[in-house]
Design a protein around this motif. Sequence first.
Motif, PDB file in Angstrom:
ATOM      1  N   PRO A 164       0.637  -1.180  -0.050  1.00  0.00           N
ATOM      2  CA  PRO A 164       0.058   0.139   0.099  1.00  0.00           C
ATOM      3  C   PRO A 164       0.949   1.182   0.121  1.00  0.00           C
ATOM      4  CG  PRO A 164      -0.827  -1.496   1.630  1.00  0.00           C
ATOM      5  CD  PRO A 164       0.534  -2.291   1.153  1.00  0.00           C
ATOM      6  N   LYS A 165       2.009   1.090   0.530  1.00  0.00           N
ATOM      7  CA  LYS A 165       2.905   2.099   0.449  1.00  0.00           C
ATOM      8  C   LYS A 165       3.761   2.429  -0.730  1.00  0.00           C
ATOM      9  CE  LYS A 165       2.799   2.465   5.576  1.00  0.00           C
ATOM     10  NZ  LYS A 165       4.002   2.256   6.841  1.00  0.00           N
ATOM     11  N   ALA A 166       3.525   1.722  -1.717  1.00  0.00           N
ATOM     12  CA  ALA A 166       4.372   1.817  -2.925  1.00  0.00           C
ATOM     13  C   ALA A 166       4.510   3.256  -3.533  1.00  0.00           C
ATOM     14  CB  ALA A 166       3.875   0.615  -4.109  1.00  0.00           C
ATOM     15  N   LEU A 167       3.518   3.859  -3.668  1.00  0.00           N
ATOM     16  CA  LEU A 167       3.629   5.223  -4.109  1.00  0.00           C
ATOM     17  C   LEU A 167       3.569   6.373  -3.270  1.00  0.00           C
ATOM     18  CD1 LEU A 167       0.845   4.605  -7.124  1.00  0.00           C
ATOM     19  CD2 LEU A 167       3.534   4.547  -7.138  1.00  0.00           C
ATOM     20  N   ASP A 168       4.039   5.986  -1.811  1.00  0.00           N
ATOM     21  CA  ASP A 168       4.117   7.184  -1.014  1.00  0.00           C
ATOM     22  C   ASP A 168       5.394   8.347  -1.309  1.00  0.00           C
ATOM     23  OD1 ASP A 168       2.357   5.979   0.423  1.00  0.00           O
ATOM     24  OD2 ASP A 168       3.564   5.133   2.131  1.00  0.00           O
ATOM     25  N   GLY A 169       6.122   7.813  -2.352  1.00  0.00           N
ATOM     26  CA  GLY A 169       7.170   8.760  -2.701  1.00  0.00           C
ATOM     27  C   GLY A 169       6.708   9.948  -3.558  1.00  0.00           C
ATOM     28  N   LEU A 170       5.399   9.857  -3.840  1.00  0.00           N
ATOM     29  CA  LEU A 170       4.814  10.993  -4.583  1.00  0.00           C
ATOM     30  C   LEU A 170       3.866  11.915  -3.502  1.00  0.00           C
ATOM     31  CD1 LEU A 170       3.251   9.232  -7.806  1.00  0.00           C
ATOM     32  CD2 LEU A 170       4.997  10.740  -7.693  1.00  0.00           C
ATOM     33  N   ALA A 171       3.755  11.496  -2.225  1.00  0.00           N
ATOM     34  CA  ALA A 171       3.226  12.270  -1.325  1.00  0.00           C
ATOM     35  C   ALA A 171       3.745  13.682  -1.134  1.00  0.00           C
ATOM     36  CB  ALA A 171       3.130  11.813  -0.088  1.00  0.00           C
ATOM     37  N   GLY A 172       4.992  13.872  -0.956  1.00  0.00           N
ATOM     38  CA  GLY A 172       5.756  14.972  -0.859  1.00  0.00           C
ATOM     39  C   GLY A 172       5.505  16.073  -2.150  1.00  0.00           C
ATOM     40  N   TYR A 173       5.496  15.353  -3.361  1.00  0.00           N
ATOM     41  CA  TYR A 173       5.372  15.902  -4.503  1.00  0.00           C
ATOM     42  C   TYR A 173       3.965  16.825  -4.473  1.00  0.00           C
ATOM     43  CZ  TYR A 173       3.733  17.285  -9.102  1.00  0.00           C
ATOM     44  OH  TYR A 173       2.820  17.419 -10.220  1.00  0.00           O
ATOM     45  N   ALA A 174       2.878  15.758  -4.125  1.00  0.00           N
ATOM     46  CA  ALA A 174       1.473  16.451  -4.060  1.00  0.00           C
ATOM     47  C   ALA A 174       1.276  17.410  -3.006  1.00  0.00           C
ATOM     48  CB  ALA A 174       0.680  15.075  -3.476  1.00  0.00           C
ATOM     49  N   ALA A 175       2.025  17.232  -1.745  1.00  0.00           N
ATOM     50  CA  ALA A 175       1.958  18.305  -0.884  1.00  0.00           C
ATOM     51  C   ALA A 175       2.664  19.703  -1.429  1.00  0.00           C
ATOM     52  CB  ALA A 175       2.757  18.047   0.376  1.00  0.00           C
ATOM     53  N   ALA A 176       3.647  19.706  -2.226  1.00  0.00           N
ATOM     54  CA  ALA A 176       4.233  20.841  -2.421  1.00  0.00           C
ATOM     55  C   ALA A 176       3.459  21.363  -3.443  1.00  0.00           C
ATOM     56  CB  ALA A 176       5.720  20.456  -2.984  1.00  0.00           C
ATOM     57  N   ASN A 177       3.023  20.778  -4.461  1.00  0.00           N
ATOM     58  CA  ASN A 177       2.229  21.074  -5.642  1.00  0.00           C
ATOM     59  C   ASN A 177       0.924  21.775  -4.812  1.00  0.00           C
ATOM     60  OD1 ASN A 177       1.944  20.959  -8.358  1.00  0.00           O
ATOM     61  ND2 ASN A 177       0.056  20.444  -8.188  1.00  0.00           N
ATOM     62  N   ALA A 178       0.299  21.300  -3.964  1.00  0.00           N
ATOM     63  CA  ALA A 178      -0.835  22.176  -3.405  1.00  0.00           C
ATOM     64  C   ALA A 178      -0.511  23.339  -2.789  1.00  0.00           C
ATOM     65  CB  ALA A 178      -1.461  21.289  -2.107  1.00  0.00           C
ATOM     66  N   LYS A 179       0.650  23.486  -2.387  1.00  0.00           N
ATOM     67  CA  LYS A 179       1.374  25.117  -1.823  1.00  0.00           C
ATOM     68  C   LYS A 179       1.242  25.930  -3.081  1.00  0.00           C
ATOM     69  CE  LYS A 179       3.995  23.311   2.184  1.00  0.00           C
ATOM     70  NZ  LYS A 179       5.209  23.123   2.747  1.00  0.00           N
ATOM     71  N   VAL A 180       1.837  25.396  -4.134  1.00  0.00           N
ATOM     72  CA  VAL A 180       2.106  25.995  -5.504  1.00  0.00           C
ATOM     73  C   VAL A 180       0.671  26.431  -5.957  1.00  0.00           C
ATOM     74  CG1 VAL A 180       2.706  25.962  -7.727  1.00  0.00           C
ATOM     75  CG2 VAL A 180       4.020  24.900  -6.166  1.00  0.00           C
ATOM     76  N   LEU A 181      -0.514  25.663  -5.786  1.00  0.00           N
ATOM     77  CA  LEU A 181      -1.815  26.000  -6.070  1.00  0.00           C
ATOM     78  C   LEU A 181      -2.361  27.069  -5.126  1.00  0.00           C
ATOM     79  CD1 LEU A 181      -3.127  22.471  -6.932  1.00  0.00           C
ATOM     80  CD2 LEU A 181      -2.554  24.051  -8.507  1.00  0.00           C
ATOM     81  N   MET A 182      -1.737  27.330  -4.101  1.00  0.00           N
ATOM     82  CA  MET A 182      -2.467  28.278  -3.109  1.00  0.00           C
ATOM     83  C   MET A 182      -1.696  29.711  -3.463  1.00  0.00           C
ATOM     84  SD  MET A 182      -4.540  27.158  -0.987  1.00  0.00           S
ATOM     85  CE  MET A 182      -4.725  28.366   0.225  1.00  0.00           C
ATOM     86  N   VAL A 183      -0.549  29.761  -3.868  1.00  0.00           N
ATOM     87  CA  VAL A 183       0.291  31.003  -4.000  1.00  0.00           C
ATOM     88  C   VAL A 183       0.519  31.456  -5.235  1.00  0.00           C
ATOM     89  CG1 VAL A 183       1.268  30.774  -1.538  1.00  0.00           C
ATOM     90  CG2 VAL A 183       2.426  29.975  -3.771  1.00  0.00           C
ATOM     91  N   ALA A 184       0.558  30.628  -6.331  1.00  0.00           N
ATOM     92  CA  ALA A 184       0.890  31.094  -7.659  1.00  0.00           C
ATOM     93  C   ALA A 184      -0.176  31.759  -8.509  1.00  0.00           C
ATOM     94  CB  ALA A 184       1.306  29.734  -8.455  1.00  0.00           C
ATOM     95  N   ASP A 185       0.182  32.387  -9.326  1.00  0.00           N
ATOM     96  CA  ASP A 185      -0.831  33.216 -10.419  1.00  0.00           C
ATOM     97  C   ASP A 185      -2.000  32.194 -10.832  1.00  0.00           C
ATOM     98  OD1 ASP A 185       0.165  35.612  -9.536  1.00  0.00           O
ATOM     99  OD2 ASP A 185       1.725  35.830 -11.001  1.00  0.00           O
ATOM    100  N   PRO A 186      -2.784  32.758 -11.442  1.00  0.00           N
ATOM    101  CA  PRO A 186      -3.772  31.676 -12.026  1.00  0.00           C
ATOM    102  C   PRO A 186      -3.256  31.003 -13.002  1.00  0.00           C
ATOM    103  CG  PRO A 186      -4.993  33.638 -11.667  1.00  0.00           C
ATOM    104  CD  PRO A 186      -3.382  34.009 -11.374  1.00  0.00           C
TER     105      PRO A 186
END
Length: 356
Positions: A164-186
Motif C-alpha cells: 500500500p505504500k508503494a507510491l508514498d514517494g509521490l506524497a511530498g510532491y502532492a503536498a508541494a504542488n498543493a502549496k503552489v496552487l495556493m500562492v501561484a498566479d492563475p
Amino acid sequence: MSEAEIKSSRLQQRIEEQGPTPSAIREGISPRTIVLCFLSAVLASLATIALCSNRIDWSLIQQVHGTFWAALIVAPITLIGVFLTNNSHDRRASAQLAADAEKSDKQLLHDADRLAMQLDHVANEAQVERQLDMRREVYLEAAAEMVRANALLGSMFKLDYEDPKALDGLAGYAAANAKVLMVADPDAAHEAQKLQTLVGKLAVLAAPIGISASRLQAEAKIAEARAAQLGKRVEDLKEQQQKVDSDLDRGHWMQLFQQIEHERAAYIRALDLSAERFQRSAEARQKFDAFLRPHIDEIGDQQVRVLARLRLELSLDADEANMLAEAREVRRAIFAQVDMVYESLGTRPKGEDLDV
C-alpha cells in the motif's frame, strides 16, 4: 481610477469640507459706517447750534482766529482719512493672512496625503516582498519534489505495487504542488493543476501493469535463487566424491555419482526455468517501459511549462520553448541508453549452455 487620482480626490474633498479659513485679524470698520458717524456728528452739532443760537455770543465767536476754525474743520477730515486708510490696510492684511492661512492648510493637507501615499507604497512594497519570499520558498520546494518524483517515475518497475505504500514517494510532491496552487498566479496554478492530474493518472494506470511485472520479476528471482542452491548442492557432492577412493569404496562412490547426476538434472531444469522467467520478466519490463514513455514525456513537458511560469513569477528569465527542447533531448538520450541495455536485460544462461 488610479491610486493617485483617489488621493487627489480625497485631498479636494477634505479642502471643501474644511471651508474658508477664518481671518486671524479682526476686520476693520467699514467706510460707510465712518461716513455715517461723521454726518451724524455734523448734524448733531448743527442742531445744537440752532437750538442754542439765542444764547451764543456771536461777537465772541467772531473774535476767534481763522486758523482755529481751519484746524477745527481740517482735523476731523484728516482723522477720517487716516482712519479710512488704516482700515483699508487692515482689510487687505486680513485678506492676505486668510489667503496665506488657506494656502498653508492646503499645503499641509497635500503633504499629509503625500506622506500617506508614501507609507502606503512602502507597505505595499513590503507586502509584495513578503509574498515573493513565500513564493520563492514554495517554488523551490516544488522544484525539489519534482526531481524526487522523476526519480520515482524512473524506477516504477522496481516498486512492489502490492504494498500500500508503494507510491508514498509521490506524497511530498502532492503536498508541494498543493502549496503552489495556493500562492501561484492563475496561469501557473492552472499548469500546476494539469501536472498533478497527469501524475495522478499515471499512478492509477501503472498499478495493474506494475503488479503483473513485479510478480514476474519476483518469480524470476525465486527461480534464480533455487537454481543457485541446486548448483551449490552439485558442487558439494562433487567435492565429497573426490574425497572417496573409487577402488576401495566403489559402492559409496557410485551412490554419490548418481546423486550428482540427479541434482545436476534438477539444476539444469532450474536454470531453464530461471532463464524463461527472466525472459518473461524482461518482456514485461519492456512492455511497462513502452507504457511509461509517453506518460513520462507528457509529464516532463508539463513540468517544464510549470517551471517556466514559476521562474517568471520570481522575475527570472524563462525561455519555455528552449527549455522544452533541452528537456526532450535529455529524455531521448536516457531512453537510448535504456534501449541499449534491454539486449541483456533478463538474460540468464540455460542448462545446455553449461558444462556441469
